[in-house]
Scaffold this active site. Structure first.
Site, PDB file in Angstrom:
ATOM      1  N   LYS A 128       0.878  -1.170   0.000  1.00  0.00           N
ATOM      2  CA  LYS A 128       0.000   0.000   0.000  1.00  0.00           C
ATOM      3  C   LYS A 128       0.916   1.220   0.000  1.00  0.00           C
ATOM      4  CE  LYS A 128      -4.069   1.833   2.369  1.00  0.00           C
ATOM      5  NZ  LYS A 128      -3.725   3.242   2.305  1.00  0.00           N
ATOM      6  N   ARG A 149      -8.336  12.379  -5.965  1.00  0.00           N
ATOM      7  CA  ARG A 149      -9.465  11.636  -5.452  1.00  0.00           C
ATOM      8  C   ARG A 149     -10.593  12.545  -4.954  1.00  0.00           C
ATOM      9  NH1 ARG A 149     -11.499   7.602  -1.566  1.00  0.00           N
ATOM     10  NH2 ARG A 149     -11.306   9.056   0.151  1.00  0.00           N
ATOM     11  N   GLU A 184      -1.094   5.603  -7.447  1.00  0.00           N
ATOM     12  CA  GLU A 184      -0.616   6.480  -6.386  1.00  0.00           C
ATOM     13  C   GLU A 184       0.540   7.331  -6.877  1.00  0.00           C
ATOM     14  OE1 GLU A 184      -2.564   5.856  -3.900  1.00  0.00           O
ATOM     15  OE2 GLU A 184      -1.669   6.657  -2.061  1.00  0.00           O
TER      16      GLU A 184
HETATM   17  S1  IVH Z   1      -6.702  -0.145  -4.388  1.00  0.00           S
HETATM   18  C1  IVH Z   1     -11.161   0.251  -5.092  1.00  0.00           C
HETATM   19  N1  IVH Z   1      -4.134  -0.495  -4.069  1.00  0.00           N
HETATM   20  O1  IVH Z   1      -5.007   3.583  -0.366  1.00  0.00           O
HETATM   21  C2  IVH Z   1      -9.819   0.108  -4.506  1.00  0.00           C
HETATM   22  N2  IVH Z   1      -5.120   1.434  -3.128  1.00  0.00           N
HETATM   23  O2  IVH Z   1      -6.795   3.659   1.901  1.00  0.00           O
HETATM   24  C3  IVH Z   1      -8.933   1.208  -4.838  1.00  0.00           C
HETATM   25  N3  IVH Z   1      -3.500   2.905  -2.031  1.00  0.00           N
HETATM   26  O3  IVH Z   1      -7.447   5.555  -1.873  1.00  0.00           O
HETATM   27  C4  IVH Z   1      -7.692   1.253  -4.077  1.00  0.00           C
HETATM   28  N4  IVH Z   1      -1.721   1.700  -2.450  1.00  0.00           N
HETATM   29  O4  IVH Z   1      -4.987   5.956  -2.498  1.00  0.00           O
HETATM   30  C5  IVH Z   1      -5.189   0.283  -3.806  1.00  0.00           C
HETATM   31  N5  IVH Z   1      -1.850  -0.897  -3.932  1.00  0.00           N
HETATM   32  C6  IVH Z   1      -2.916  -0.143  -3.665  1.00  0.00           C
HETATM   33  C7  IVH Z   1      -2.779   1.055  -2.964  1.00  0.00           C
HETATM   34  C8  IVH Z   1      -3.906   1.817  -2.705  1.00  0.00           C
HETATM   35  C9  IVH Z   1      -2.167   2.805  -1.909  1.00  0.00           C
HETATM   36  C10 IVH Z   1      -4.299   4.008  -1.477  1.00  0.00           C
HETATM   37  C11 IVH Z   1      -5.316   4.604  -2.405  1.00  0.00           C
HETATM   38  C12 IVH Z   1      -6.629   4.449  -1.689  1.00  0.00           C
HETATM   39  C13 IVH Z   1      -6.180   4.329  -0.276  1.00  0.00           C
HETATM   40  C14 IVH Z   1      -7.201   3.642   0.579  1.00  0.00           C
END
Ligand code: IVH
Length: 706
Positions: A128, A149, A184
């Site tokens: 993440k 976002r 990101e």
């Molecule tokens: S998937 C519908 N994958 O985390 C799902 N998010 O706390 C969309 N983020 O708003 C997100 N790394 O900004 C996804 N490998 C990753 C991510 C990630 C960072 C962030 C993203 C999201 C936030 C949620």
């Protein structure tokens, strides 16, 4: 494209003319491309013109135009920060903090889908990224819009800025007609440090962390500023698509990678919670070496048909979850600021915190560095934390990275009590009441009490018995503190009279907590063993400011004999004259260290304390290298200019091994100067003083290496 004249062949007038033409052509190309979506020249042509412009500017910097294309990035954003409605909502992720929640996540999905416990179910696991999410809309393979976002439904239009990010392609080959790529924007640690250093140089705002730096850089009204900020982008999701990218999450990610996006290389397929947790552990282990911030691991159901069936809750998908790392940041109340006094008298402010868990560890103390840090300034007087000061009773953010001492990173002004007063850094030592002063150029305020300051005395004693110093078995920091408190040991010399004074009173010692007859006896024996001590260790043990372990060895080797060294210190006491010069001549000894050293020996009380100590000791001369037959034994040699057959370090080590003293400057005491090409003032001085000077080959012949 017609062949253009070579840049090296241009006269100044031709160059000026060409820069003018390029500025015009490139500006037109920009407008056609960005504003009218109708490019008139190919990307390759555009790049070639831009490179030519840069080449001419490099050759004739004074001809660089105010409207230089190298300063332009795309066209001015007419629609910067206009609101953008996302075609497909940008979701966030549900969080999990422990292993059970991951098992539960898997169980919940199986229940929802009606899958048996043992039916195969695959997930992706990926880092993440701790940045900010961005949605990139491509139509007919061309980037048409980039949006933050925002609240998920509506974000900000940052298209012009996004175009300046190298990881974001302008065009995609083989992409669906409509494709929203999501991912990101982040900044690497190295780029973040460099950016902050550049900012400091310009006395400009410092960023608290890479995430803030990335956000601040992306949301710049002037895209030229964004262009100078080293932003990166990882693609990990998508919004609207006119045709499916793949059948699986992993397949879709690979597809995005093929289209030219950066995707995270740590993305793995996992068959069930056990493998997910193993991948979590692997990623967590690599965390500190990734070079960018991540704050957890995201698991996603791999099968896109299943993702579709699972769908969304109000703001989060059912098919994904973020397994967060324990927070390394936490907010808590600052209950008090205490001042600790160190060995060299430094007054160090320590934050006493309402205990809080940071990165899985309970933290109740954190460093506040120095008085400027508390006041919201750095050493140069530039604001840090936007100039916010730190006060007792403030809510502060505590930060912990790896094993380092926790720090207070930020303060929440909205929670500051009305009666909170600016912190008054003490001007006197809280331990002994002596005046505490700040010397010019020193970030630290120091107690001037010297040996009369109990805090300094104890810290000095602890240092004295530490491993690289006297290293007395059975006499560690804890014991020293105890003896000091009891008045048995006040200064290092007292260690060596302990037995005389209290040997008969062994009973007293052995009745103490942690001491028995045997351990008391052992202690006296251990102390006796250290009555003979190498010069270098003794010097380091004295704990003179700026004189560390390596420097102590260096100095010991240079002077060899303790008494000779003392005489030299006396002769250099005024920080001038030949002995002072000789001290400064030691490679590795600078003015600051030399001054500190000389002052320590010139100061009456400190010197008396050292002399009381050495009265009990036999100081071993510094181990001189075997030098029989060495042509340079005992000679003072200076290397200057470029050495071509060896590095400076190598030359120095070799000379010292042959018993020479290597000095950094030429004086009347210099015996030999080895001058390579480019030798300047030192060679000149040697000539003036009539010091023998030879070249590198001459040196090699002399020491028999040629
Ligand atoms: S998937 C519908 N994958 O985390 C799902 N998010 O706390 C969309 N983020 O708003 C997100 N790394 O900004 C996804 N490998 C990753 C991510 C990630 C960072 C962030 C993203 C999201 C936030 C949620």
């Amino acid at each position: 494209m017609a062949e253009l004249p070579k840049v090296e062949a241009l006269s100044e007038a031709e160059a000026a003319e060409e820069l003018k033409r390029l500025a015009q052509v490139l500006a037109e190309a920009d407008t056609a491309y960005h504003t009218h979506d109708a490019p008139e020249i190919s990307d390759a042509e555009y790049d070639a013109l831009k490179a030519r412009n840069a080449e001419i500017e490099a050759r004739f910097p004074h001809l660089k135009r105010a409207d230089s294309p190298s300063e332009q990035v795309g066209a001015a954003p007419s629609e910067a920060f206009a609101k953008v409605t996302h075609a497909v909502r940008m979701m966030s992720l549900a969080n999990a903090f422990d292993d059970e929640e991951i098992t539960e996540f898997d169980a919940r999905i199986r229940r929802y889908l009606g899958l048996a416990d043992d039916a195969p179910l695959t997930y992706t696991a990926e880092p993440k990224i701790d940045g900010l999410s961005l949605s990139l809309r491509y139509e007919a393979g061309r980037l048409v819009q980039a949006a933050t976002r925002g609240d998920g439904a509506m974000g900000e239009n940052v298209t012009a800025n996004a175009r300046t990010i190298d990881d974001i392609p302008e065009r995609l080959d083989d992409a669906p007609d409509v494709l929203e790529v999501r991912g990101e924007v982040y900044m690497s640690h190295a780029d973040f440090e460099a950016l902050n250093a550049r900012q400091a140089e310009k006395a400009d705002k410092q960023f608290a962390n890479p995430r803030n730096a990335a956000a601040g850089s992306l949301r710049q009204l002037d895209p030229a500023i964004t262009a100078r900020r080293p932003l990166r982008f990882f693609a990990y999701a998508w919004g609207e698509v006119s045709a499916p990218l793949a059948e699986s999450q992993m397949g879709a990610i690979n597809r995005l990678s093929d289209m030219g996006f950066q995707t995270n290389p740590l993305t793995e397929l996992c068959d069930g919670p056990a493998e997910m947790l193993a991948q979590y552990a692997r990623i967590e282990q690599m965390r500190s070496e990734l070079g960018y911030d991540i704050d957890g691991v995201v698991y996603k159901v791999d099968d896109l048909a299943l993702q579709h069936r699972l769908g969304y809750r109000s703001t989060t998908p059912r098919w994904a979850i973020a397994h967060k790392f324990p927070a390394e940041l936490a907010w808590t109340r600052l209950e008090a600021i205490d001042i600790q006094v160190g060995r060299t008298g430094a007054l160090s402010p320590v934050a006493r915190l309402h205990p809080v868990t940071v990165g899985g560890v309970v933290v109740s103390n954190a460093t506040l560095h120095n008085e400027d840090y508390i006041a919201g300034r750095d050493a140069k007087g530039n604001p840090i934390r936007d100039g916010k000061d730190i006060r007792v009773d403030d809510w502060v953010q505590v930060y912990r990275a790896g094993d380092v001492i926790p720090k207070v990173a930020d303060v929440d002004l909205s929670k500051r009590p009305e009666d909170a007063e600016p912190y008054q850094f003490p001007q006197t030592c809280p331990e002994c009441g002596s005046e505490a002063i700040r010397e010019e150029g020193d970030a630290v305020r120091r107690c001037t009490g010297g040996l009369i300051c109990p805090a300094q005395a104890v810290e000095k004693l602890k240092h004295f018995v530490s491993r690289a110093a006297f290293d007395i078995e059975g006499l560690g920091a804890k014991q020293v503190e105890q003896f000091y408190r009891d008045g048995w040991i006040k200064e290092p010399a007292d260690i060596f009279t302990l037995e005389d004074r209290f040997g008969s009173g062994m009973k007293q010692l052995k009745n103490r907590e942690g001491w028995g007859e045997k351990s008391a006896k052992n202690l006296f024996q251990a102390i006796d063993k250290k009555r003979k001590i190498p010069f270098g260790r003794l010097l380091f043990a004295l704990g003179i400011r700026h004189v560390g372990e390596q420097a102590s060895l260096l100095i010991a080797r240079f002077y060899g004999d303790w008494d000779e060294f003392l005489a030299a210190m006396d002769a250099a006491a005024e920080c001038e004259g030949p002995e002072w010069e000789r001290l400064l001549g030691i490679d590795g000894v600078g003015t600051v260290m030399a001054r500190s050293l000389v002052t320590a020996f010139a100061q009456n009380e400190e010197r008396a304390s050292i002399d009381r100590l050495t009265a009990h000791l036999t100081v071993e001369a510094a181990a001189r290298p075997r030098t029989e037959g060495s042509p340079v034994a005992g000679k003072t040699v200076v290397f200057t200019g470029t050495l071509e057959k060896m590095t400076r370090a190598e030359a120095k080590a070799r000379a010292e091994a042959l018993g020479a003293k290597v000095s950094g400057s030429v004086s009347a005491k210099t015996d030999l100067v080895v001058a390579g090409p480019g030798a300047g003032s030192k060679a000149k001085k040697a000539a003036e003083l009539g010091v023998e000077t030879i070249d590198e080959d001459g040196w090699l012949r002399l020491i028999g290496d040629a």
